[in-house]
Design a protein around this motif. Structure first.
Motif, PDB file in Angstrom:
ATOM      1  N   UNK A 364       0.851  -1.178   0.000  1.00 41.06           N
ATOM      2  CA  UNK A 364       0.000   0.000   0.000  1.00 41.06           C
ATOM      3  C   UNK A 364       0.892   1.234   0.000  1.00 41.06           C
ATOM      4  N   UNK A 365       0.288   2.391  -0.129  1.00 41.12           N
ATOM      5  CA  UNK A 365       1.020   3.646  -0.024  1.00 41.12           C
ATOM      6  C   UNK A 365       0.793   4.240   1.367  1.00 41.12           C
ATOM      7  N   UNK A 366       1.515   5.294   1.671  1.00 38.73           N
ATOM      8  CA  UNK A 366       1.327   5.984   2.936  1.00 38.73           C
ATOM      9  C   UNK A 366       0.573   7.278   2.693  1.00 38.73           C
ATOM     10  N   UNK A 367      -0.476   7.547   3.486  1.00 38.18           N
ATOM     11  CA  UNK A 367      -1.095   6.638   4.458  1.00 38.18           C
ATOM     12  C   UNK A 367      -1.896   5.567   3.736  1.00 38.18           C
ATOM     13  N   UNK A 368      -2.083   4.377   4.347  1.00 38.45           N
ATOM     14  CA  UNK A 368      -2.805   3.300   3.652  1.00 38.45           C
ATOM     15  C   UNK A 368      -4.277   3.643   3.451  1.00 38.45           C
ATOM     16  N   UNK A 369      -4.771   3.350   2.248  1.00 42.38           N
ATOM     17  CA  UNK A 369      -6.188   3.548   1.923  1.00 42.38           C
ATOM     18  C   UNK A 369      -6.679   2.334   1.156  1.00 42.38           C
ATOM     19  N   UNK A 370      -7.998   2.193   1.047  1.00 35.88           N
ATOM     20  CA  UNK A 370      -8.566   1.083   0.283  1.00 35.88           C
ATOM     21  C   UNK A 370      -8.182   1.176  -1.188  1.00 35.88           C
ATOM     22  N   UNK A 371      -8.012   2.408  -1.691  1.00 37.39           N
ATOM     23  CA  UNK A 371      -7.685   2.583  -3.111  1.00 37.39           C
ATOM     24  C   UNK A 371      -6.269   2.116  -3.430  1.00 37.39           C
ATOM     25  N   UNK A 372      -5.334   2.264  -2.483  1.00 38.54           N
ATOM     26  CA  UNK A 372      -3.942   1.887  -2.759  1.00 38.54           C
ATOM     27  C   UNK A 372      -3.585   0.505  -2.220  1.00 38.54           C
ATOM     28  N   UNK A 373      -4.492  -0.130  -1.457  1.00 42.31           N
ATOM     29  CA  UNK A 373      -4.200  -1.440  -0.868  1.00 42.31           C
ATOM     30  C   UNK A 373      -4.401  -2.551  -1.897  1.00 42.31           C
ATOM     31  N   UNK A 374      -3.385  -3.407  -2.039  1.00 42.11           N
ATOM     32  CA  UNK A 374      -3.481  -4.629  -2.831  1.00 42.11           C
ATOM     33  C   UNK A 374      -2.910  -5.752  -1.977  1.00 42.11           C
ATOM     34  N   UNK A 375      -3.732  -6.750  -1.645  1.00 49.42           N
ATOM     35  CA  UNK A 375      -3.283  -7.750  -0.669  1.00 49.42           C
ATOM     36  C   UNK A 375      -4.059  -9.045  -0.823  1.00 49.42           C
ATOM     37  N   UNK A 376      -3.481 -10.112  -0.221  1.00 47.76           N
ATOM     38  CA  UNK A 376      -4.190 -11.369   0.002  1.00 47.76           C
ATOM     39  C   UNK A 376      -4.480 -11.476   1.493  1.00 47.76           C
ATOM     40  N   UNK A 377      -5.684 -11.904   1.823  1.00 45.80           N
ATOM     41  CA  UNK A 377      -6.085 -12.044   3.222  1.00 45.80           C
ATOM     42  C   UNK A 377      -6.550 -13.470   3.478  1.00 45.80           C
ATOM     43  N   UNK A 378      -6.495 -13.874   4.737  1.00 46.83           N
ATOM     44  CA  UNK A 378      -6.923 -15.223   5.131  1.00 46.83           C
ATOM     45  C   UNK A 378      -7.768 -15.137   6.383  1.00 46.83           C
ATOM     46  N   UNK A 379      -8.855 -15.905   6.381  1.00 45.24           N
ATOM     47  CA  UNK A 379      -9.674 -16.067   7.579  1.00 45.24           C
ATOM     48  C   UNK A 379     -10.075 -17.533   7.689  1.00 45.24           C
ATOM     49  N   UNK A 380     -10.063 -18.028   8.909  1.00 43.32           N
ATOM     50  CA  UNK A 380     -10.474 -19.407   9.160  1.00 43.32           C
ATOM     51  C   UNK A 380     -11.898 -19.613   8.643  1.00 43.32           C
ATOM     52  N   UNK A 381     -12.113 -20.723   7.948  1.00 47.89           N
ATOM     53  CA  UNK A 381     -13.390 -21.113   7.339  1.00 47.89           C
ATOM     54  C   UNK A 381     -13.687 -20.366   6.041  1.00 47.89           C
ATOM     55  N   UNK A 382     -12.942 -19.291   5.748  1.00 50.36           N
ATOM     56  CA  UNK A 382     -13.155 -18.560   4.489  1.00 50.36           C
ATOM     57  C   UNK A 382     -12.033 -18.826   3.489  1.00 50.36           C
ATOM     58  N   UNK A 383     -10.841 -19.187   3.976  1.00 47.82           N
ATOM     59  CA  UNK A 383      -9.705 -19.421   3.100  1.00 47.82           C
ATOM     60  C   UNK A 383      -9.007 -18.132   2.708  1.00 47.82           C
ATOM     61  N   UNK A 384      -8.202 -18.209   1.639  1.00 50.52           N
ATOM     62  CA  UNK A 384      -7.438 -17.064   1.144  1.00 50.52           C
ATOM     63  C   UNK A 384      -8.259 -16.350   0.073  1.00 50.52           C
ATOM     64  N   UNK A 385      -8.311 -15.013   0.161  1.00 53.65           N
ATOM     65  CA  UNK A 385      -9.086 -14.256  -0.813  1.00 53.65           C
ATOM     66  C   UNK A 385      -8.410 -12.911  -1.062  1.00 53.65           C
ATOM     67  N   UNK A 386      -8.633 -12.301  -2.234  1.00 56.53           N
ATOM     68  CA  UNK A 386      -8.040 -10.984  -2.512  1.00 56.53           C
ATOM     69  C   UNK A 386      -8.765  -9.893  -1.744  1.00 56.53           C
ATOM     70  N   UNK A 387      -8.014  -8.883  -1.307  1.00 54.39           N
ATOM     71  CA  UNK A 387      -8.615  -7.778  -0.557  1.00 54.39           C
ATOM     72  C   UNK A 387      -9.632  -7.024  -1.402  1.00 54.39           C
ATOM     73  N   UNK A 388      -9.478  -7.099  -2.727  1.00 56.18           N
ATOM     74  CA  UNK A 388     -10.392  -6.390  -3.618  1.00 56.18           C
ATOM     75  C   UNK A 388     -11.721  -7.115  -3.788  1.00 56.18           C
ATOM     76  N   UNK A 389     -11.767  -8.422  -3.465  1.00 51.70           N
ATOM     77  CA  UNK A 389     -12.989  -9.207  -3.651  1.00 51.70           C
ATOM     78  C   UNK A 389     -13.038 -10.325  -2.626  1.00 51.70           C
ATOM     79  N   UNK A 390     -13.571 -10.068  -1.421  1.00 45.93           N
ATOM     80  CA  UNK A 390     -13.583 -11.082  -0.359  1.00 45.93           C
ATOM     81  C   UNK A 390     -14.458 -12.283  -0.664  1.00 45.93           C
ATOM     82  N   UNK A 391     -15.262 -12.233  -1.746  1.00 42.84           N
ATOM     83  CA  UNK A 391     -16.134 -13.357  -2.071  1.00 42.84           C
ATOM     84  C   UNK A 391     -15.450 -14.382  -2.960  1.00 42.84           C
TER      85      UNK A 391
END
Length: 455
Positions: A364-391
């Motif tokens: 991300x850039x400073x300060x972090x915003x949703x527009x500049x954030x690009x990431x992979x996230x993980x949650x138990x029971x949901x698995x790995x998903x892109x920050x841009x599309x949690x579905x």
């Protein structure tokens, strides 16, 4: 005579024993090793006894210990080189270790121990677990409803299948079917009838336990495939018309054709897209110059805590206000920033397998915003998903403990590598990278207190 009788009685009682197994069932993954526990009570020295482990056939042992040593090639050839005793025979421990488990290894094993005047046996069941495929969906119209089917193959033992709605509530169904193939692997399928929804998605989870679960999600919209087909057909016709018009202009000399010469250097560095061997080749090359990153303490704000190594962050003690904070993934950024070239670094997201229940890693850039954030996230029971599309779930080949990230300003991409399995997870196409400075982002999430670490 009395002394002889007493000595004989003592010897006889010392030779009597029972064989016990603390766990009647042992479960391990295919390809791993398993210890089948077995011991003597009282804990007599078993070095002078005969020990036989067998499955189905007494005369075809898995392992035979006799004459103070394990006998070579005593029985079933499929176990040769894969079985051993774990030691401590002098303490009555006669447990068996079985390496490189196969599906055929599953079943009941008998632990048989014999002295000159006594013998006992006990059995233990070995379950060999195999994780199957991610759920595959199919949709069909059924009157005013939509028939949603979910299927997954290649499991052992028999898995469970659960439907849930967007809020996590379980959807009841009596239509679950199982089928076992010639190799003993189980396939499962199920279907539901639902009313069409423009926004609600449902999930289908198949697994052996909460930690060994694979989930897929689908939007049960009526006529979604018909609409997509029509849209694709219209777009294809539009493209054909445009290309035909351009070809006519070129032939009439009204539109100059593209020069035929090629820039060899540019061809060698064309953008890489999708999960490909080329992407992994780039990773293997860049990994030799892996960058060591540190956490910027100014970005590590409550409830996050930075460890003394300067590279790890974890969720500290939560206050009541923390419990209601808007961010599920409070971020910490690296001190180091990047604005050109290709940079590779690694993040340890789970130091002990299956300990982390959530994490998020990216840039991300400073300060972090949703527009500049690009990431992979993980949650138990949901698995790995892109920050841009949690579905959208990102399939991962096995459990992920270390992620490798490639930030490529030349090709405007951010790639994620599963370092444990040496496989490509996801590549994001990045826009507006010119004259921009990006920082590595890590977050341990809010669901546990284990750290994530720049490694």
């Amino acid at each position: 005579m009395l002394l002889i009788f007493i000595a004989s009685a003592v010897t006889f009682s010392a030779a009597e024993f029972s064989v016990f197994v603390p766990n009647g069932s042992v479960s391990e993954r295919k390809g791993s090793s398993a210890v089948l526990p077995c011991g003597l009570t009282p804990a007599l020295n078993a070095k002078m006894f005969d020990l036989r482990w067998y499955k189905n056939d007494y005369n075809n042992p898995v392992l035979l210990y006799k004459d103070l040593k394990v006998q070579e090639n005593p029985g079933d050839a499929q176990y040769r080189g894969r079985v051993s005793l774990i030691g401590e025979l002098d303490k009555g421990n006669v447990s068996l270790r079985l390496e490189n488990l196969t599906l055929a290894d599953g079943g009941e094993y008998v632990c048989f121990v014999k002295s000159d005047i006594w013998y006992e046996k006990a059995s233990v069941n070995l379950i060999v677990r195999v994780l199957g495929s991610f759920p595959l969906f199919s949709l069909a119209e059924f009157g005013d409803q939509v028939n949603v089917s979910c299927a997954s193959t290649g499991w052992s033992p028999k898995p469970t299948l659960t439907w849930r709605d967007k809020r996590g509530r379980e959807l009841a169904t009596s239509h679950i079917y199982y089928k076992t193939d010639s190799k003993g692997l189980v396939s499962v399928s199920s279907w539901l009838l639902l009313s069409p929804s423009e926004s609600e998605w449902i999930s289908c989870s198949v697994g052996l336990s909460d930690q060994e679960m694979k989930e897929g999600r689908v939007l049960p919209r009526k006529e979604i495939w018909r609409e997509a087909f029509i849209a694709t057909l219209v777009l294809s016709l539009f493209i054909v018309i445009i290309l035909t018009a351009l070809l006519l202009l070129v032939r009439k000399g009204l539109f100059p054709p593209r020069p035929s010469h090629k820039n060899t250097k540019e061809e060698e560095t064309l953008p890489l897209t999708g999960p490909s061997e080329e992407r992994l080749m780039m990773w293997r090359k860049l990994r030799k110059n892996k960058v060591k990153l540190t956490v910027d303490p100014e970005t590590c704000k409550k409830p996050l805590t930075m460890k003394q190594d300067g590279a790890s962050v974890y969720r500290g003690q939560l206050s009541k206000s923390d419990l209601f904070q808007s961010s599920s993934f409070p971020p910490a950024l690296s001190k180091e920033g990047f604005s050109s070239g290709q940079t590779y670094w690694e993040v340890t997201v789970d130091q002990k397998e299956n300990s982390k229940k959530s994490w998020c890693v990216g840039v991300t850039q400073k300060p972090p915003t949703e527009e500049t954030l690009t990431a992979l996230c993980y949650e138990e029971h949901c698995g790995i998903y892109p920050s841009t599309d949690p579905h959208t779930q990102i399939p991962a080949e096995g459990h992920v403990t270390t992620l490798g990230l490639i930030l490529d300003f030349k090709h405007k991409t951010l790639s994620f590598i599963n370092v444990d399995k040496e496989s490509h997870l996801q590549t994001f196409r990045m826009n507006n990278m010119e004259n921009s400075k990006y920082f590595a982002l890590i977050s341990p999430g809010m669901k546990d207190s284990y750290p994530v670490k720049f490694s």
